[in-house]
Design a protein around this motif. Structure first.
Motif, mmCIF file in Angstrom:
data_model
loop_
_atom_site.group_PDB
_atom_site.id
_atom_site.type_symbol
_atom_site.label_atom_id
_atom_site.label_comp_id
_atom_site.label_asym_id
_atom_site.label_seq_id
_atom_site.Cartn_x
_atom_site.Cartn_y
_atom_site.Cartn_z
ATOM 1 N N LEU A 1 1.610 -1.498 -0.009
ATOM 2 C CA LEU A 1 0.207 -0.068 -0.148
ATOM 3 C C LEU A 1 1.400 1.287 0.218
ATOM 4 C CD1 LEU A 1 -2.706 0.542 0.204
ATOM 5 C CD2 LEU A 1 -2.311 1.079 2.382
ATOM 6 N N LEU A 2 0.549 2.429 -1.361
ATOM 7 C CA LEU A 2 1.744 3.062 -1.154
ATOM 8 C C LEU A 2 0.680 4.161 -0.407
ATOM 9 C CD1 LEU A 2 1.545 3.029 -4.647
ATOM 10 C CD2 LEU A 2 3.158 2.573 -3.271
ATOM 11 N N ASP A 3 1.627 5.611 0.339
ATOM 12 C CA ASP A 3 1.364 6.088 1.070
ATOM 13 C C ASP A 3 -0.169 6.474 -0.278
ATOM 14 O OD1 ASP A 3 2.723 6.042 2.819
ATOM 15 O OD2 ASP A 3 4.723 7.483 2.599
ATOM 16 N N ASN A 4 -0.029 7.117 -0.911
ATOM 17 C CA ASN A 4 -1.239 7.982 -1.560
ATOM 18 C C ASN A 4 -2.452 6.912 -1.276
ATOM 19 O OD1 ASN A 4 -0.931 5.865 -3.494
ATOM 20 N ND2 ASN A 4 -0.336 7.453 -4.790
ATOM 21 N N GLY A 5 -2.627 5.747 -0.667
ATOM 22 C CA GLY A 5 -3.454 5.150 -0.394
ATOM 23 C C GLY A 5 -3.862 4.040 -1.760
ATOM 24 N N ASN A 6 -3.420 3.752 -2.157
ATOM 25 C CA ASN A 6 -2.619 3.161 -3.815
ATOM 26 C C ASN A 6 -2.202 1.382 -3.796
ATOM 27 O OD1 ASN A 6 -4.518 4.489 -4.927
ATOM 28 N ND2 ASN A 6 -3.336 5.965 -6.618
ATOM 29 N N PHE A 7 -2.902 0.763 -4.028
ATOM 30 C CA PHE A 7 -1.748 -0.537 -4.318
ATOM 31 C C PHE A 7 -0.963 -0.436 -4.814
ATOM 32 C CE2 PHE A 7 -0.575 -4.810 -5.623
ATOM 33 C CZ PHE A 7 -0.871 -5.466 -4.089
ATOM 34 N N GLY A 8 0.569 -1.002 -5.136
ATOM 35 C CA GLY A 8 1.719 -0.495 -5.653
ATOM 36 C C GLY A 8 2.358 -0.554 -5.333
ATOM 37 N N ARG A 9 4.022 -0.631 -6.739
ATOM 38 C CA ARG A 9 5.270 -1.311 -6.420
ATOM 39 C C ARG A 9 6.083 -0.002 -6.664
ATOM 40 N NH1 ARG A 9 7.109 -4.648 -11.575
ATOM 41 N NH2 ARG A 9 7.511 -2.632 -12.441
ATOM 42 N N VAL A 10 7.285 -0.411 -5.593
ATOM 43 C CA VAL A 10 8.100 -0.160 -5.475
ATOM 44 C C VAL A 10 9.360 -0.480 -5.730
ATOM 45 C CG1 VAL A 10 8.014 2.542 -4.004
ATOM 46 C CG2 VAL A 10 8.507 0.267 -3.367
ATOM 47 N N ARG A 11 10.425 -0.084 -6.505
ATOM 48 C CA ARG A 11 11.554 -0.623 -7.224
ATOM 49 C C ARG A 11 12.891 -0.804 -6.304
ATOM 50 N NH1 ARG A 11 15.261 -1.658 -11.565
ATOM 51 N NH2 ARG A 11 13.627 -0.237 -13.110
ATOM 52 N N VAL A 12 13.033 -1.791 -5.512
ATOM 53 C CA VAL A 12 13.739 -2.334 -3.886
ATOM 54 C C VAL A 12 15.088 -2.518 -4.763
ATOM 55 C CG1 VAL A 12 12.212 -2.157 -2.599
ATOM 56 C CG2 VAL A 12 12.949 -4.030 -3.575
ATOM 57 N N SER A 13 15.969 -1.897 -6.141
ATOM 58 C CA SER A 13 17.355 -2.411 -6.286
ATOM 59 C C SER A 13 17.351 -1.448 -8.059
ATOM 60 C CB SER A 13 16.555 -4.338 -7.647
ATOM 61 O OG SER A 13 15.607 -3.886 -8.102
ATOM 62 N N PRO A 14 18.633 -1.509 -8.279
ATOM 63 C CA PRO A 14 18.737 -0.250 -9.303
ATOM 64 C C PRO A 14 18.156 -0.556 -10.066
ATOM 65 C CG PRO A 14 20.757 -2.164 -8.255
ATOM 66 C CD PRO A 14 19.964 -2.474 -7.687
ATOM 67 N N GLU A 15 17.739 0.528 -11.361
ATOM 68 C CA GLU A 15 17.208 0.158 -12.150
ATOM 69 C C GLU A 15 18.142 -0.695 -13.542
ATOM 70 O OE1 GLU A 15 15.511 3.187 -16.244
ATOM 71 O OE2 GLU A 15 15.481 4.070 -13.700
ATOM 72 N N GLY A 16 17.929 -1.880 -14.356
ATOM 73 C CA GLY A 16 18.088 -2.957 -14.646
ATOM 74 C C GLY A 16 18.921 -4.163 -14.220
ATOM 75 N N GLY A 17 18.369 -3.482 -12.621
ATOM 76 C CA GLY A 17 19.147 -4.526 -11.883
ATOM 77 C C GLY A 17 18.834 -5.925 -12.125
ATOM 78 N N ILE A 18 19.967 -6.751 -11.636
ATOM 79 C CA ILE A 18 19.422 -8.690 -12.423
ATOM 80 C C ILE A 18 19.325 -9.202 -10.856
ATOM 81 C CG2 ILE A 18 20.289 -10.701 -13.064
ATOM 82 C CD1 ILE A 18 19.967 -8.152 -15.257
ATOM 83 N N ALA A 19 18.462 -10.370 -11.015
ATOM 84 C CA ALA A 19 17.803 -11.219 -9.605
ATOM 85 C C ALA A 19 17.707 -12.459 -10.051
ATOM 86 C CB ALA A 19 16.916 -10.110 -8.934
ATOM 87 N N ARG A 20 17.939 -13.789 -9.421
ATOM 88 C CA ARG A 20 16.712 -14.838 -9.097
ATOM 89 C C ARG A 20 15.697 -14.978 -8.643
ATOM 90 N NH1 ARG A 20 20.768 -18.667 -10.844
ATOM 91 N NH2 ARG A 20 18.731 -20.672 -10.788
#
Ligand code: MRU
Length: 356
Positions: free
Chosen positions: A303-322
Motif C-alpha cells: 500500500l503506497l502512502d497515497n492509498g493506492n496498491f502499487g510497487r516500488v523498485r528496491v534495486s538499481p534500474e536494470g538490476g538482475i535477480a534470481r
C-alpha cells in the motif's frame, strides 16, 4: 475462517462460478474474485490470486469441475479428450505443490467413471466439493495433533503463510496455533516476512490479527537471532511437497530456518496433509523448484502512502535477480511431520506406513 466476523472459505463454487479471496490484495483490501473458465483458473494460480498448496489444489479441483459443467459435450465419449486438455492446462500453472496434481488426478479419475454427460456434470460438483471438504477435515486434524506439541507459553516461528487462506480453511502450520489459542494457551508467533511476495507479513499477520493471536513480524534475516537468544522455542511450517525420504519442499528460506533451529536444538515441525506427501518422488532433489519472475525481487509491493496498491523498485534500474520460490529442507533437520493421521518421523518407513 472468520474475516471481519463473517465465515469464509478461501475458494468455493456456486452455480458453476468459482469464487476466491484475492490473496494478492490481502491485507490492504478484502476482495472476492470470480473465475468463469479454465484460463481464468490457470491465471489465478499462476499469478497467485490463490496460493498455498491446499488452496491451489481446491482451486484446481473446482477448475476441472467448472470446465466439465460448462462444456457442451455432444456425447460422453468426448469427455476423456476434453479432460486431457483441461487437466494439462491447469497442471501447467505452477510446478511444485503436489496438491495441484493430486487434485487434478482426483477429479480426472472420478469423472472418467461417468456413464452420461448429465452424470459427469453432477459428479463434477460433488467431487470438487468433496475434495474441498476432505482438505478442511485434514487441516482440522493436523491442528488437533499439532496442538499437543504446543506448551502453554510457546513462542512459535512460522515462515510464509500456511494459514486458513493457504488452505480451503483452517490452515496447516497455523492450525495448531489456532487450536492452542482457542484452548486458552498463551501462544506467541514470530512471523517471517517472507520476501519476495511477503506472504508472512501480509497474510499470516492478517490471519493472526483476525484471530486475536499475539505476533510480531520479523525480517527474514532475524529468526536466527531470536533462536540463539532463546526467544523462539518451536518452529512450525507448511509444505508444498514431501518426498518419500522425508525431505520437504517449502517456501524459499525454510531450509535456512531449519538449519538454524537444528543448531540451536529447537524442534522443527512440518505440517503435511497426506495429499502433499509424494511417495513417487524419491528425494527433495527430484522435486521441480519453481523459478518465478525476477520482478518480484527487484520490486516490493504494497500500500503506497497515497492509498493506492502499487510497487516500488528496491534495486538499481536494470538490476538482475534470481527468484526460486521454494527450497528443499533435508529430512535430518525435521523433528516431525504433523499429518491428519498423527505425527511421524520424516523417514521412508514412516511415510510409507502412513500413506498405506
Ligand atoms: O508460493 P506460495 O505462497 O504458494 O507458497 C506457499 C508455501 O510455501 C506454503 O508454506 C505451503 O504451500 C503450505 S500451505 C498450507
Amino acid at each position: 475462517m472468520k474475516i471481519s466476523g463473517k465465515q469464509y472459505r478461501s475458494v468455493w463454487m456456486e452455480d458453476g462460478i468459482i469464487f476466491m479471496i484475492d490473496q494478492i490484495l490481502i491485507p490492504h483490501e478484502f476482495k472476492i474474485i470470480e473465475l468463469h473458465d479454465v484460463n481464468e483458473v490457470y491465471r489465478s494460480i499462476k499469478n497467485m490470486n490463490t496460493r498455498g498448496a491446499p488452496s491451489i489444489g481446491a482451486t484446481a479441483a473446482y477448475g476441472v469441475a467448472q470446465a466439465v459443467i460448462k462444456h457442451n459435450f455432444a456425447t460422453i465419449h468426448n469427455l476423456g479428450a476434453y479432460l486431457d486438455l483441461v487437466c494439462a492446462k491447469i497442471e501447467s500453472s505452477r510446478p511444485t505443490a503436489r496438491d495441484l496434481f493430486h487434485a487434478v488426478d482426483y477429479m480426472d479419475k472420478g469423472l472418467r467413471l461417468a456413464k452420461s454427460v448429465e452424470e459427469a456434470k453432477k459428479l463434477a460438483v460433488k467431487l470438487s466439493n468433496n475434495y474441498a471438504d476432505i482438505s478442511v477435515d485434514a487441516c482440522k486434524k493436523i491442528g488437533e495433533f499439532g496442538n499437543k506439541i504446543l506448551i502453554d507459553g510457546a513462542k512459535v516461528l512460522t515462515h510464509c503463510n500456511a494459514g486458513a487462506l493457504a488452505t480451503v480453511d483452517f490452515g496447516t502450520a497455523l492450525a495448531p496455533v489456532r487450536i492452542a489459542h482457542e484452548k486458552g494457551k498463551d501462544i506467541f508467533v514470530f512471523v517471517d516476512e517472507t520476501r519476495p511476495r511477503s506472504q508472512g507479513s501480509r497474510i499470516t499477520a492478517f490471519e493472526l490479527k483476525e484471530e486475536g493471536i499475539p505476533y510480531s513480524i520479523i525480517a527474514d534475516n532475524a529468526a536466527g537471532h531470536f533462536m540463539l537468544n532463546g526467544e523462539i522455542n518451536v518452529v512450525i511450517v507448511g509444505t508444498d511437497r514431501v518426498a518419500r525420504n522425508g525431505d520437504v519442499v517449502n517456501k524459499i528460506g525454510t531450509y535456512e530456518k531449519a538449519v538454524v533451529a537444528y543448531e540451536n536444538n529447537i524442534p522443527f515441525y512440518v505440517t503435511a496433509p497426506l495429499s502433499t506427501i509424494d511417495i513417487d518422488t524419491r528425494t527433495g532433489q527430484d522435486i521441480k523448484i519453481e523459478e518465478r519472475d525476477q520482478e518480484e525481487v527487484l520490486y516490493s509491493y504494497g500500500l503506497l502512502d497515497n492509498g493506492n496498491f502499487g510497487r516500488v523498485r528496491v534495486s538499481p534500474e536494470g538490476g538482475i535477480a534470481r527468484n526460486p520460490a521454494f527450497d528443499v529442507t533435508p529430512a535430518k533437520y525435521i523433528t516431525g511431520l504433523i499429518t491428519e493421521k498423527g505425527i511421524i518421523k520424516p523417514t521412508e518407513k514412516e511415510i510409507l506406513r502412513i500413506k498405506s
